[in-house]
Scaffold this motif. Structure first.
Motif, short mmCIF file in Angstrom:
data_model
loop_
_atom_site.label_atom_id
_atom_site.label_comp_id
_atom_site.label_asym_id
_atom_site.label_seq_id
_atom_site.Cartn_x
_atom_site.Cartn_y
_atom_site.Cartn_z
N GLY A 90 10.69 -40.80 -16.08
CA GLY A 90 11.59 -39.65 -16.09
C GLY A 90 12.17 -39.29 -14.75
O GLY A 90 12.83 -38.25 -14.64
N SER A 91 11.99 -40.11 -13.72
CA SER A 91 12.49 -39.78 -12.39
C SER A 91 13.96 -40.14 -12.21
O SER A 91 14.57 -39.69 -11.24
N LEU A 92 14.52 -40.94 -13.10
CA LEU A 92 15.92 -41.34 -13.01
C LEU A 92 16.59 -41.18 -14.36
O LEU A 92 15.98 -41.38 -15.40
N LEU A 93 17.86 -40.84 -14.31
CA LEU A 93 18.70 -40.75 -15.50
C LEU A 93 19.94 -41.57 -15.29
O LEU A 93 20.64 -41.40 -14.28
N SER A 94 20.21 -42.46 -16.21
CA SER A 94 21.41 -43.29 -16.15
C SER A 94 22.37 -42.85 -17.25
O SER A 94 21.96 -42.70 -18.40
N VAL A 127 23.74 -43.27 -11.83
CA VAL A 127 22.31 -43.03 -11.77
C VAL A 127 22.09 -41.69 -11.08
O VAL A 127 22.59 -41.47 -9.97
N TRP A 128 21.34 -40.80 -11.73
CA TRP A 128 21.14 -39.42 -11.27
C TRP A 128 19.65 -39.16 -11.07
O TRP A 128 18.80 -39.80 -11.70
N SER A 129 19.36 -38.19 -10.20
CA SER A 129 18.00 -37.71 -10.01
C SER A 129 17.82 -36.40 -10.78
O SER A 129 18.42 -35.38 -10.42
N LEU A 151 22.87 -40.45 -7.36
CA LEU A 151 22.25 -41.36 -6.42
C LEU A 151 23.13 -42.58 -6.14
O LEU A 151 23.30 -42.98 -5.00
N THR A 152 23.69 -43.15 -7.19
CA THR A 152 24.52 -44.34 -6.99
C THR A 152 25.32 -44.63 -8.24
O THR A 152 25.05 -44.07 -9.31
N THR A 153 26.32 -45.48 -8.10
CA THR A 153 27.04 -46.04 -9.22
C THR A 153 26.91 -47.55 -9.16
O THR A 153 26.85 -48.12 -8.07
N LEU A 154 26.85 -48.19 -10.31
CA LEU A 154 26.58 -49.62 -10.37
C LEU A 154 27.82 -50.36 -10.84
O LEU A 154 28.51 -49.93 -11.77
N LYS A 188 11.41 -37.67 -3.80
CA LYS A 188 12.27 -38.16 -4.88
C LYS A 188 13.74 -38.11 -4.49
O LYS A 188 14.54 -38.97 -4.85
N SER A 189 14.13 -37.09 -3.79
CA SER A 189 15.53 -37.00 -3.39
C SER A 189 15.90 -38.03 -2.33
O SER A 189 17.07 -38.31 -2.11
#
Length: 863
Positions: free
Chosen positions: A509-513, A522-524, A531-534, A796-797
């Protein structure tokens, strides 16, 4: 290497039990009904499934009692065979090979050794012309006997059940089709045909739908599309025949049945009401209403004590002499579609999907039975075509099964889409879900995906919508201490006005895509930072799925441009991709494996693989016809003998155009083996203790693995603490020693690492802590725990920065880590506690803090 062994296809359940008229045995103890390729046997008193009669290789199209032996039944099938069974012991006695597909079967006591079958006409095997034939069953000691001598009785008959019936103790048989009623007399070897065309008004719906003959007299009852019942008499003289009309049903009469003595006539239709007509007084009738769904078949026990009604919702109701309902046998309800996908209830392990309109059904796969229905819409359903009514279009459970989220939609012509989000809490008292929160218009457009966070630290629901946003819903505490919590929106996110189509949480549960058309974000969830885009090949993302366990650093996505992509979250780059038209991507919740269904050439292929490499563990071409719409991994209730052949396979359910169901198996055998070993160790005090790992490479890799790709903190902590425990057979529950909470800690936390790596340092530090530690000093450590929680959030951040000053400092505060290990050991060793901490709620909070602390230490990179 790809595994090429043939997969074993097993039909787990969900067959139509209302396909043909059921049979009640002479003693009224059992009810038998056709169910797919088998015959199911149920108890009429307990409504429980007893066993099934398996042997047919195609759809079973009829079941009748053997008139000469009350312990035997005949069954017919589209595989071209008639089989004789001992239904009490589920023994196949004999198979009669007919050679033609069989659509219905009829028997009569007057015609011993003869069965009457509806088969295609010999010259029109592929057409819609059928005939009723008599087949003399030969006497032979062989298990399989050919019975290919067919004697035609009636031509151009209907293949549907209820279209033919024996009358007056088998002296004649009546058949209906369209506007024609035909009666064949066996003694005269002559048939009479009657037509309603001459008296039919323009636009009238007088077509025959069903027929039932009186068992004692010359009377034939026929049902019609206009809801009328006609009673035919004097039909042995074509020119002198008469009929009277009974009318109550407002829709078509689906089924008719006389009682064994002929004193009453039973009828049923779309009204869900069993109508009880008195034969001698046709104007008098009784009703048994509110049976739940349209009646399709009626059966009566040979002694007349029990009635059964089959319903359009795949249900059989057992009724005691038209007075009250005594039992209900509910099969899998097949509605207009499966909009909610296939989901597994974590509590009951039941399959949950759409059922009756506005309901969710909880269906047991292992018992092949519906457990219960949950009414979601909570509005009266009106059975009328053309009405716009609410439909349940999405559903999701949290990891523990404590919460259920549902989405309802209704789109009126010329009006805006109405959407309602409901959150249901599980009630231990009623053993069902109770409505907690209703959110009207949670989004401005259709909701495309909905998932609960698997993190045990928070209760969160994420929804995505075509309005261009995704929303996070959190369970908030109510101001009143006695009231339940309620759900509220915590965050609204978007990406460049693109529409999100899918989302997925990582295993901890630490990441949400979230997939925004052709962009994967990808979100925190802790800070809601992007956090990033793929990057990926062209094409909108159709499915997103995180890897699990050892493959948790991977994220997989299927696109509409026939590409299956795998990204490495550590490098934020595309690991591999392959050209595949993946219609469905499903992850196994208990292993690293994933299942991908690819559609091509009118069929679907199955590939099972690990995200760490693109080569599949298993592949099966042409698994089923059509396109697989939904699939789910489900746990088994027992181990298969061939589980070693496919160690990857749990039970996998699929829904495709042909409603095929395929089971696989998972690693239950290994788990049970471990349990047996533990039991043997407890029963044998002299059993050799399991040696600790010496310099385990896995532990070294664990200490150097980034935290965001590790399993959840609670999983790691429990595993780590169990590795530190000593045998419970010791004379004293010995644990690691330390001073009281108020004192300084003199031991170095590297001792713990040396212990994990196998260095023997146990001897000098035992037998003290249970007497010296004061657990009521928890508040003395509150500041420490709070600071650690803040450190965890900051860590986490900063996942993608690969460094954190906070945690470099934390690694040096070895006493805190040592404290966590000590308290974890104390909880597992069950040392006598002071009354101030015997409260379960307080101890749960304490344990959760320990889990967080241990996971912080394990996830830190010493380098």
């Amino acid at each position: 290497m790809v595994e090429h062994a043939e997969i074993r296809m097993v039909h787990r359940g969900g067959s139509k039990i209302n396909f043909r008229e059921p049979v009640i045995t002479n003693d009224s103890r059992f009810l038998l009904c056709a169910a797919g390729e088998s015959v199911n046997v149920y108890s009429t008193s307990t409504e429980e499934y007893v066993h099934d009669l398996q042997g047919h290789t195609d759809l079973v199209t009829g079941v009748v009692l053997n008139p000469s032996n009350h312990l035997q039944v005949y069954s017919c099938s589209a595989d071209g065979t008639v089989r004789l069974w001992d239904f009490t012991d589920a023994i196949l006695i004999k198979t009669f090979i007919i050679g033609y597909p069989i659509y219905s079967i009829y028997v009569s006591e007057k015609h011993g050794g003869v069965v009457f079958l509806v088969v295609p006409m010999a010259d029109y095997k592929s057409s819609e012309l059928f005939q009723l034939v008599a087949v003399h069953l030969p006497h032979s000691g062989d298990q399989e006997v050919e019975a290919r001598e067919l004697s035609a009785v009636l031509c151009d008959v209907s293949p549907h059940a209820g279209a033919a019936s024996f009358g007056r103790e088998g002296e004649y048989i009546a058949s209906v089709k369209g506007l024609q009623l035909e009666v064949f007399f066996f003694k005269k070897q002559k048939s009479y045909r009657f037509s309603l065309k001459s008296g039919m008004k323009k636009g009238a719906k007088n077509a025959f739908t069903c027929v039932s003959c009186h068992p004692k007299e010359d009377c034939i009852a026929t049902g019609h599309e206009d809801g009328k019942i006609r009673m035919w008499r004097n039909f042995n003289q074509k020119k002198e025949y008469t009929y009277s009309t009974l009318h109550w049903h407002h829709g078509a009469v689906n089924t008719l049945c006389f009682t064994p003595e002929g004193t009453n006539l039973l009828s049923g239709g779309i009204e869900s009401v069993l109508v009880h007509w008195h034969y001698t007084q046709e104007n008098q009738k009784d009703f048994l209403p509110r049976l739940g769904a349209a009646i399709t078949h009626i059966a009566v026990s040979p002694d007349g004590s029990l009635f059964s009604t089959s319903h359009s919702d795949n249900k059989i109701t057992i009724i005691q002499s038209c007075v009250k309902v005594s039992a209900v046998i509910q099969g899998l309800v097949k509605g207009d579609g499966v909009w909610t996908n296939l989901i597994i209830d974590p509590r009951s392990k039941a399959l949950v999907l759409n059922g009756k309109p506005g309901h969710l059904q909880f269906y047991s796969l292992h018992r092949d039975k519906q457990l219960y229905n949950l009414e979601i819409v909570q509005q009266e359903y009106i059975h009328e075509e053309g009405l716009d009514q609410f439909e349940v279009v999405n559903a999701a459970f949290d990891a523990r099964g404590n919460w259920l989220a549902t989405v309802e939609e209704r789109r009126k012509k010329g009006a805006e889409l109405e959407i309602t989000l409901k959150l249901w809490a599980y009630d231990e008292l009623t053993q069902s879900f109770v409505l907690n929160t209703t959110v009207t218009a949670p989004h401005e457009d259709q909701i495309t995906a909905m998932f609960f966070s698997p993190s045990p630290e928070t209760t969160m629901l994420v929804t995505t919508s075509l309005d261009g946003h995704f929303k996070a819903w959190l369970l908030a505490d109510h101001s009143d201490a006695n009231a339940e919590g309620f759900w509220a929106c915590d965050f609204v996110g978007g990406y460049h006005l693109l529409k999100p189509g899918c989302c997925s949480f990582s295993a901890d549960g630490s990441l949400l895509s979230v997939g925004f058309q052709e962009v994967v974000t990808v979100w925190s969830p802790a800070s809601w930072e992007l956090l990033t885009t793929l990057s990926q090949p062209p094409g909108a993302i159709r499915d997103l799925c995180f890897g699990r366990l050892s493959c948790s650093k991977y994220l997989l996505g299927a696109s509409t441009k026939n590409q299956l992509c795998c990204w490495n979250l550590l490098t934020c780059s595309l690991e591999w991709s392959t050209p595949m038209d993946v219609s469905l991507l499903q992850a196994d919740p208990l292993s690293e494996n994933m299942a991908a269904f690819c559609s091509q050439s009118g069929s679907s292929d199955l590939f099972v693989f690990k995200p760490s490499e693109p080569r599949p563990l298993y592949s099966q071409k042409a698994l089923c016809t059509g396109k697989v719409q939904h699939a789910v991994f489900a746990p088994r209730d027992q181990m298969l003998e061939s589980c070693e052949e496919h160690s990857w396979c749990p039970l996998l359910l699929m829904v495709d155009d042909s409603v095929a169901v395929t089971p696989f198996y998972l690693l239950l055998g290994k788990h049970r083996g471990q349990q047996l070993e533990k039991q043997e160790a407890l029963t044998n005090p002299m059993a050799e203790r399991t040696q600790l790992p010496q310099g385990s490479i896995a532990i070294k890799e664990l200490l150097h693995t980034p935290a965001h790709v590790l399993p959840s903190a609670s999983f790691l902590c429990a595993m780590f603490v169990r590795s530190l425990l000593i045998s419970s057979s010791s004379t004293i529950y010995s644990v690691l020693c330390c001073s009281t909470f108020g004192s300084e800690y003199s031991l170095d936390s590297s001792w713990v690492l040396r212990y994990m790596l196998g260095t023997p340092v146990f001897g000098e530090f035992l037998q003290i802590l249970s007497s010296s530690v004061r657990l009521d000093g928890e508040r003395c450590c509150t500041a420490i725990f709070r600071s650690l929680q803040r450190c965890l959030i900051r860590f986490k951040s900063g996942l993608w920065l690969r460094h954190s000053r906070t945690f470099r400092d934390l690694s040096r505060s070895q006493s805190c880590v040592f404290l966590a290990v000590c308290l974890g050991l104390l909880s597992c060793c069950k040392v006598t506690l002071r009354p101030s901490l015997r409260s379960w709620a307080l101890w749960s909070r304490f344990s959760s803090r320990i889990s967080v602390l241990c996971s912080v230490h394990l996830s830190f990179d010493p380098d």
